[in-house]
Scaffold this motif. Structure first.
Motif, PDB file in Angstrom:
ATOM      1  N   ASP A  29     -30.968 -17.194  31.122  1.00  0.00           N
ATOM      2  CA  ASP A  29     -30.679 -17.951  31.670  1.00  0.00           C
ATOM      3  C   ASP A  29     -29.741 -18.656  30.478  1.00  0.00           C
ATOM      4  OD1 ASP A  29     -32.484 -18.212  33.470  1.00  0.00           O
ATOM      5  OD2 ASP A  29     -33.067 -20.323  33.441  1.00  0.00           O
ATOM      6  N   GLU A  30     -28.614 -19.213  30.860  1.00  0.00           N
ATOM      7  CA  GLU A  30     -27.432 -19.212  30.625  1.00  0.00           C
ATOM      8  C   GLU A  30     -27.833 -20.343  28.978  1.00  0.00           C
ATOM      9  OE1 GLU A  30     -22.819 -21.518  30.243  1.00  0.00           O
ATOM     10  OE2 GLU A  30     -23.809 -20.644  31.685  1.00  0.00           O
ATOM     11  N   GLN A  31     -28.042 -21.194  27.734  1.00  0.00           N
ATOM     12  CA  GLN A  31     -28.057 -22.363  27.514  1.00  0.00           C
ATOM     13  C   GLN A  31     -27.289 -23.407  26.829  1.00  0.00           C
ATOM     14  OE1 GLN A  31     -29.301 -21.204  23.268  1.00  0.00           O
ATOM     15  NE2 GLN A  31     -29.818 -19.342  23.906  1.00  0.00           N
ATOM     16  N   ARG A  32     -27.791 -23.673  27.986  1.00  0.00           N
ATOM     17  CA  ARG A  32     -27.212 -25.049  28.284  1.00  0.00           C
ATOM     18  C   ARG A  32     -27.466 -26.848  27.736  1.00  0.00           C
ATOM     19  NH1 ARG A  32     -23.137 -25.311  32.540  1.00  0.00           N
ATOM     20  NH2 ARG A  32     -22.824 -27.318  31.446  1.00  0.00           N
ATOM     21  N   LEU A  33     -27.067 -27.191  26.763  1.00  0.00           N
ATOM     22  CA  LEU A  33     -28.582 -28.749  25.884  1.00  0.00           C
ATOM     23  C   LEU A  33     -27.594 -29.339  27.464  1.00  0.00           C
ATOM     24  CD1 LEU A  33     -27.635 -28.568  22.496  1.00  0.00           C
ATOM     25  CD2 LEU A  33     -29.663 -28.025  24.011  1.00  0.00           C
ATOM     26  N   ALA A  34     -26.349 -29.622  28.352  1.00  0.00           N
ATOM     27  CA  ALA A  34     -26.317 -30.232  29.267  1.00  0.00           C
ATOM     28  C   ALA A  34     -27.512 -30.109  30.594  1.00  0.00           C
ATOM     29  CB  ALA A  34     -24.733 -30.416  29.657  1.00  0.00           C
ATOM     30  N   ARG A  35     -27.664 -28.859  30.305  1.00  0.00           N
ATOM     31  CA  ARG A  35     -28.609 -29.063  31.560  1.00  0.00           C
ATOM     32  C   ARG A  35     -30.617 -29.105  31.272  1.00  0.00           C
ATOM     33  NH1 ARG A  35     -28.939 -23.443  35.892  1.00  0.00           N
ATOM     34  NH2 ARG A  35     -30.057 -24.119  37.164  1.00  0.00           N
ATOM     35  N   THR A  36     -31.048 -30.640  31.807  1.00  0.00           N
ATOM     36  CA  THR A  36     -32.311 -30.391  31.506  1.00  0.00           C
ATOM     37  C   THR A  36     -33.220 -31.091  32.405  1.00  0.00           C
ATOM     38  OG1 THR A  36     -31.816 -32.883  30.548  1.00  0.00           O
ATOM     39  CG2 THR A  36     -30.926 -31.897  28.736  1.00  0.00           C
ATOM     40  N   VAL A  37     -34.309 -30.974  31.539  1.00  0.00           N
ATOM     41  CA  VAL A  37     -35.840 -31.465  32.608  1.00  0.00           C
ATOM     42  C   VAL A  37     -36.111 -32.341  32.404  1.00  0.00           C
ATOM     43  CG1 VAL A  37     -35.544 -29.105  33.921  1.00  0.00           C
ATOM     44  CG2 VAL A  37     -37.100 -29.760  32.028  1.00  0.00           C
ATOM     45  N   ALA A  83     -24.039 -33.356  26.638  1.00  0.00           N
ATOM     46  CA  ALA A  83     -25.165 -33.933  25.530  1.00  0.00           C
ATOM     47  C   ALA A  83     -24.434 -33.920  24.656  1.00  0.00           C
ATOM     48  CB  ALA A  83     -25.906 -32.040  25.859  1.00  0.00           C
ATOM     49  N   LEU A  84     -24.797 -34.409  23.298  1.00  0.00           N
ATOM     50  CA  LEU A  84     -23.937 -34.800  22.525  1.00  0.00           C
ATOM     51  C   LEU A  84     -25.074 -34.665  20.972  1.00  0.00           C
ATOM     52  CD1 LEU A  84     -24.531 -37.952  21.707  1.00  0.00           C
ATOM     53  CD2 LEU A  84     -22.306 -37.387  23.383  1.00  0.00           C
ATOM     54  N   ARG A  85     -24.938 -35.080  19.725  1.00  0.00           N
ATOM     55  CA  ARG A  85     -25.877 -34.833  18.506  1.00  0.00           C
ATOM     56  C   ARG A  85     -25.165 -36.028  17.730  1.00  0.00           C
ATOM     57  NH1 ARG A  85     -26.131 -29.921  16.574  1.00  0.00           N
ATOM     58  NH2 ARG A  85     -28.423 -30.007  16.601  1.00  0.00           N
ATOM     59  N   THR A  86     -26.074 -37.137  17.619  1.00  0.00           N
ATOM     60  CA  THR A  86     -25.194 -38.536  17.245  1.00  0.00           C
ATOM     61  C   THR A  86     -26.636 -39.161  16.699  1.00  0.00           C
ATOM     62  OG1 THR A  86     -23.858 -39.820  17.689  1.00  0.00           O
ATOM     63  CG2 THR A  86     -24.538 -40.143  19.267  1.00  0.00           C
ATOM     64  N   GLU A  87     -25.970 -40.153  15.909  1.00  0.00           N
ATOM     65  CA  GLU A  87     -27.741 -41.400  16.075  1.00  0.00           C
ATOM     66  C   GLU A  87     -26.878 -42.379  16.743  1.00  0.00           C
ATOM     67  OE1 GLU A  87     -27.667 -42.215  11.838  1.00  0.00           O
ATOM     68  OE2 GLU A  87     -28.144 -39.766  11.204  1.00  0.00           O
ATOM     69  N   LEU A  88     -28.227 -42.483  17.276  1.00  0.00           N
ATOM     70  CA  LEU A  88     -27.947 -44.586  17.861  1.00  0.00           C
ATOM     71  C   LEU A  88     -28.687 -45.902  16.512  1.00  0.00           C
ATOM     72  CD1 LEU A  88     -28.308 -42.832  21.762  1.00  0.00           C
ATOM     73  CD2 LEU A  88     -26.036 -43.467  19.669  1.00  0.00           C
ATOM     74  N   PRO A  89     -28.706 -46.781  17.625  1.00  0.00           N
ATOM     75  CA  PRO A  89     -29.762 -47.402  16.846  1.00  0.00           C
ATOM     76  C   PRO A  89     -31.526 -46.966  16.938  1.00  0.00           C
ATOM     77  CG  PRO A  89     -27.713 -48.502  17.903  1.00  0.00           C
ATOM     78  CD  PRO A  89     -27.470 -47.091  18.432  1.00  0.00           C
ATOM     79  N   ARG A  90     -31.904 -46.423  18.501  1.00  0.00           N
ATOM     80  CA  ARG A  90     -33.303 -46.579  19.199  1.00  0.00           C
ATOM     81  C   ARG A  90     -33.656 -45.294  18.274  1.00  0.00           C
ATOM     82  NH1 ARG A  90     -35.815 -51.445  20.922  1.00  0.00           N
ATOM     83  NH2 ARG A  90     -33.951 -53.155  19.609  1.00  0.00           N
ATOM     84  N   PRO A  91     -33.910 -44.838  17.448  1.00  0.00           N
ATOM     85  CA  PRO A  91     -33.837 -43.111  17.226  1.00  0.00           C
ATOM     86  C   PRO A  91     -35.495 -42.875  18.458  1.00  0.00           C
ATOM     87  CG  PRO A  91     -34.064 -43.440  15.502  1.00  0.00           C
ATOM     88  CD  PRO A  91     -33.650 -44.761  16.271  1.00  0.00           C
ATOM     89  N   GLY A  92     -34.677 -41.742  19.351  1.00  0.00           N
ATOM     90  CA  GLY A  92     -36.246 -41.305  20.180  1.00  0.00           C
ATOM     91  C   GLY A  92     -36.540 -42.217  21.413  1.00  0.00           C
ATOM     92  N   GLU A  93     -35.151 -43.054  21.277  1.00  0.00           N
ATOM     93  CA  GLU A  93     -35.843 -43.801  22.651  1.00  0.00           C
ATOM     94  C   GLU A  93     -34.590 -44.268  23.976  1.00  0.00           C
ATOM     95  OE1 GLU A  93     -36.726 -48.292  22.142  1.00  0.00           O
ATOM     96  OE2 GLU A  93     -37.527 -48.096  20.656  1.00  0.00           O
ATOM     97  N   ALA A  94     -35.616 -43.808  25.202  1.00  0.00           N
ATOM     98  CA  ALA A  94     -34.665 -43.228  26.452  1.00  0.00           C
ATOM     99  C   ALA A  94     -33.726 -44.926  26.273  1.00  0.00           C
ATOM    100  CB  ALA A  94     -35.081 -43.070  27.235  1.00  0.00           C
ATOM    101  N   LEU A  95     -32.590 -44.586  27.503  1.00  0.00           N
ATOM    102  CA  LEU A  95     -32.028 -45.970  27.563  1.00  0.00           C
ATOM    103  C   LEU A  95     -31.158 -46.058  29.261  1.00  0.00           C
ATOM    104  CD1 LEU A  95     -31.096 -48.789  26.969  1.00  0.00           C
ATOM    105  CD2 LEU A  95     -29.186 -47.506  25.907  1.00  0.00           C
ATOM    106  N   LEU A  96     -32.035 -47.441  29.815  1.00  0.00           N
ATOM    107  CA  LEU A  96     -30.658 -47.488  30.893  1.00  0.00           C
ATOM    108  C   LEU A  96     -30.050 -49.018  31.354  1.00  0.00           C
ATOM    109  CD1 LEU A  96     -30.315 -46.348  33.910  1.00  0.00           C
ATOM    110  CD2 LEU A  96     -32.414 -47.773  35.089  1.00  0.00           C
ATOM    111  N   HIS A  97     -28.810 -48.741  30.752  1.00  0.00           N
ATOM    112  CA  HIS A  97     -27.727 -49.576  30.864  1.00  0.00           C
ATOM    113  C   HIS A  97     -26.986 -49.934  32.019  1.00  0.00           C
ATOM    114  CE1 HIS A  97     -25.783 -51.992  27.535  1.00  0.00           C
ATOM    115  NE2 HIS A  97     -25.605 -52.758  28.745  1.00  0.00           N
ATOM    116  N   ARG A  98     -26.855 -50.723  32.431  1.00  0.00           N
ATOM    117  CA  ARG A  98     -26.475 -50.667  34.616  1.00  0.00           C
ATOM    118  C   ARG A  98     -25.889 -51.854  34.006  1.00  0.00           C
ATOM    119  NH1 ARG A  98     -30.065 -53.232  38.125  1.00  0.00           N
ATOM    120  NH2 ARG A  98     -28.366 -52.862  39.536  1.00  0.00           N
TER     121      ARG A  98
END
Length: 587
Positions: free
Chosen positions: A37-45, A236-251
């Motif tokens: 498979d092609e390596q695509r970090l924007a294609r995740t499951v 898909a990007l590499r960065t530092e966010l205020p809450r590492p390891g936590e998923a976020l849904l912002h409506r």
């Protein structure tokens, strides 16, 4: 006996090949690609607890090391109301520890095992918001939940391919594109074109070949539904966010005011400091330009980081379009459909791959029994009946919720119970709960046995996946119940408190064990007897009958050979007769 032909070497096809091999069924895997498979970090499951455990069992690879389980989940609304779920760090045992809640400013949560939802004003005054004490999906606060696993699809596929490469019962034919299928009473023949074009002979054929399935088209199976239900810009990007390891849904975050759904963004962490961000796009077919995507990235990162955009490395981008479709039939004689060839879903956080993997798990043990012991048509037919009903219910739930969730209306007339809030329903889809996300049950399955006099209740409903507990195997070893799934055998579990502290030789010939062992030996199909010290909601001497794919058939009070035999017969797609009842020791 000819092998099973599997068309398509994506995650579902590879999983099915491995699941069949674990049950001593050979297969030919037709891969129209080059075998990688092609390596695509924007294609995740995103994998829920049950599907992640299935893949770990089949590959022998600890997928948690290749992906990332969220340590928490936050859902934020326009006014910065935060609902947060904290997952346990240790999820290997299947029973996470407590969860805690925080307000938007990091206010302490309430008692362990609870999730609080607070507005900024309520947090400041010490008063809980309307959602306090409820889990993110609106269930009881005492419920436990294992965080989903987020992993790049090519990493998952590589792990499956590595397992397949070491499996002698799986033959992989790369650059083999299907262009013909012929069926007869004794088997199926498939023709492929390409450098290695040839005819393949099989006992059954399963189309795992995706949304544009050639198998489905060759069988003239309709695939109705809706196109472009949702569209998302993905980065898909590499960065530092205020809450590492936590998923976020912002409506509807405050920096975007283009409408009820114009600004919704989801962030999910991957390993090595990588994040996948999804922005819900407005209806239409407007192109997502690089300039537009960079603008969204910068304003989103700045919004989450307090005003200034943190440094980031953009690794991959894409546009994810969600379709909702459901094949009219999933079986045509000796040909079956699974995964995206049979269904497409994914709006509101639902995960189509999860359902595809459950297709493979459901179908594998039924094909294995038919391959080894001759076809039982009712058993093979039950694949379509069970799996299609669950996916159809998931699609209905999403289609009913979409207008009100995206239009901003109330949900009370659409969704009953405490999980009817907008956030709760969306979180359920993302976390694997509620009508959008929870794994389905086979309560209405044609394999459900008739009611028995000794039938009793446990915390697992018939048709639902059983809880993973420690059991004693026939060789005296202690194993996880989940480790015995997928071996082609029915599982009979006796609940016997105290057996865990004694060696098996001290109790294997005592009490009701000899009678139960004899009853298990007489069952109409392969079966394994296990003993557990306890099971949620089960009294001592309860006997659980479990399908090879880990779903509960029935719970019986005590050893009832005739009722156990009748339940096993129904599970295998057969009907009990006076002769078989006499064979079970009840004549």
């Amino acid at each position: 006996m000819d092998p099973v032909i599997i068309v398509g070497a994506g995650p579902v096809g590879l999983t099915l090949a491995l699941a069949l091999a674990r049950q001593d069924v050979p297969s030919v895997l037709l891969d129209e690609g080059p075998g990688k498979d092609e390596q695509r970090l924007a294609r995740t499951v995103v994998l829920r607890e049950d599907t992640a455990a299935l893949l770990t069992r089949l590959t022998g690879t600890p997928l948690d090391e290749a992906g990332l389980r969220w340590t928490g989940w936050r859902s934020m609304r326009r006014k910065q109301v935060t609902r947060e779920v904290r997952f346990a760090e240790d999820v290997s045992g299947g029973a996470p520890g407590g969860v805690s809640g925080r307000g938007p400013a990091g206010a302490p949560g309430e008692a362990p095992g609870r999730v609080s939802a607070r507005t900024a004003d309520a947090a400041a005054s010490g008063r809980a918001g309307t959602g306090a004490g409820r889990t993110a999906a609106g269930a009881d606060a005492g419920d436990t939940h294992v965080a989903p696993l987020h992993i790049a699809q090519h990493v998952l596929t590589d792990a499956l391919r590595a397992a397949v490469s070491g499996e002698r019962l799986v033959k992989v034919a790369v650059e083999s594109r299907l262009d013909g299928i012929e069926q007869e009473a004794s088997g199926v023949t498939a023709h492929t074109r390409g450098p290695k074009g040839t005819w393949w002979r099989g006992s059954y054929l399963v189309g795992c070949d995706g949304p544009r399935s050639t198998v489905r088209k060759l069988q003239d199976i309709r695939f109705p539904g809706r196109t472009a239900v949702e569209r998302h810009a993905v980065a898909a990007l590499r960065t530092e966010l205020p809450r590492p390891g936590e998923a976020l849904l912002h409506r509807s975050p405050p920096w975007r005011t283009t409408g009820p759904s114009g600004g919704e963004v989801t962030a999910r962490p991957l390993a090595d400091g990588v994040w996948r961000l999804d922005w819900l796009l407005p209806p239409g077919k407007d192109l997502v330009t690089p300039e537009l995507l960079v603008t969204r990235i910068r304003e989103t990162l700045a919004g989450w980081s307090g005003g200034s955009t943190p440094p980031y490395e953009l690794l991959d981008t894409g546009v994810h379009t969600v379709h909702h479709r459901l094949a009219r039939r999933w079986r045509a004689g000796r040909v079956f459909l699974a995964g995206d060839a049979a269904h497409l879903l994914g709006a509101l956080g639902t995960q189509g791959l999860d359902e595809g993997l459950r297709d493979a798990d459901n179908l594998a043990w039924k094909l294995a029994l038919a391959w080894h012991h001759g076809p039982h048509e009712a058993l093979l037919d039950s694949y379509q009946t069970e799996r299609r009903a669950i996916v159809a219910a998931r699609l209905r739930a999403a289609d009913q919720a979409l207008p009100v969730l995206r239009g901003g209306g109330g949900l009370r007339s659409y969704v009953r119970g405490p999980g009817r809030g907008h956030d709760a329903l969306l979180e359920g889809g993302h976390l694997g709960r509620g009508p959008l996300g929870a794994p389905g049950t086979y309560a209405e399955s044609p394999l459900t046995p008739p009611h028995a006099e000794s039938e009793t209740t446990v915390d697992t409903r018939p048709g639902a996946a059983v809880t993973d507990v420690r059991v004693t195997a026939e060789d005296g070893s202690f194993v996880r119940l989940r480790d015995r799934f997928g071996r082609g055998a029915l599982l009979v579990v006796l609940i016997a408190p105290g057996t865990g502290v004694w060696e098996r030789k001290h109790w294997v010939s005592a009490g009701i064990m000899p009678r139960l062992a004899a009853a298990v030996t007489a069952l109409p199909g392969p079966a394994e007897l296990l003993v557990a010290e306890g099971y949620p909601g089960a009294a001592a001497h309860t006997v659980l009958l479990i399908r090879p794919d880990g779903h509960l058939v029935t719970a019986l009070s005590g050893v009832r050979p005739a009722e156990l035999y009748a339940a096993a017969e129904a599970t295998l797609g057969r009907r009990a007769t006076p002769e078989t009842e006499e064979e079970a020791g009840t004549g």
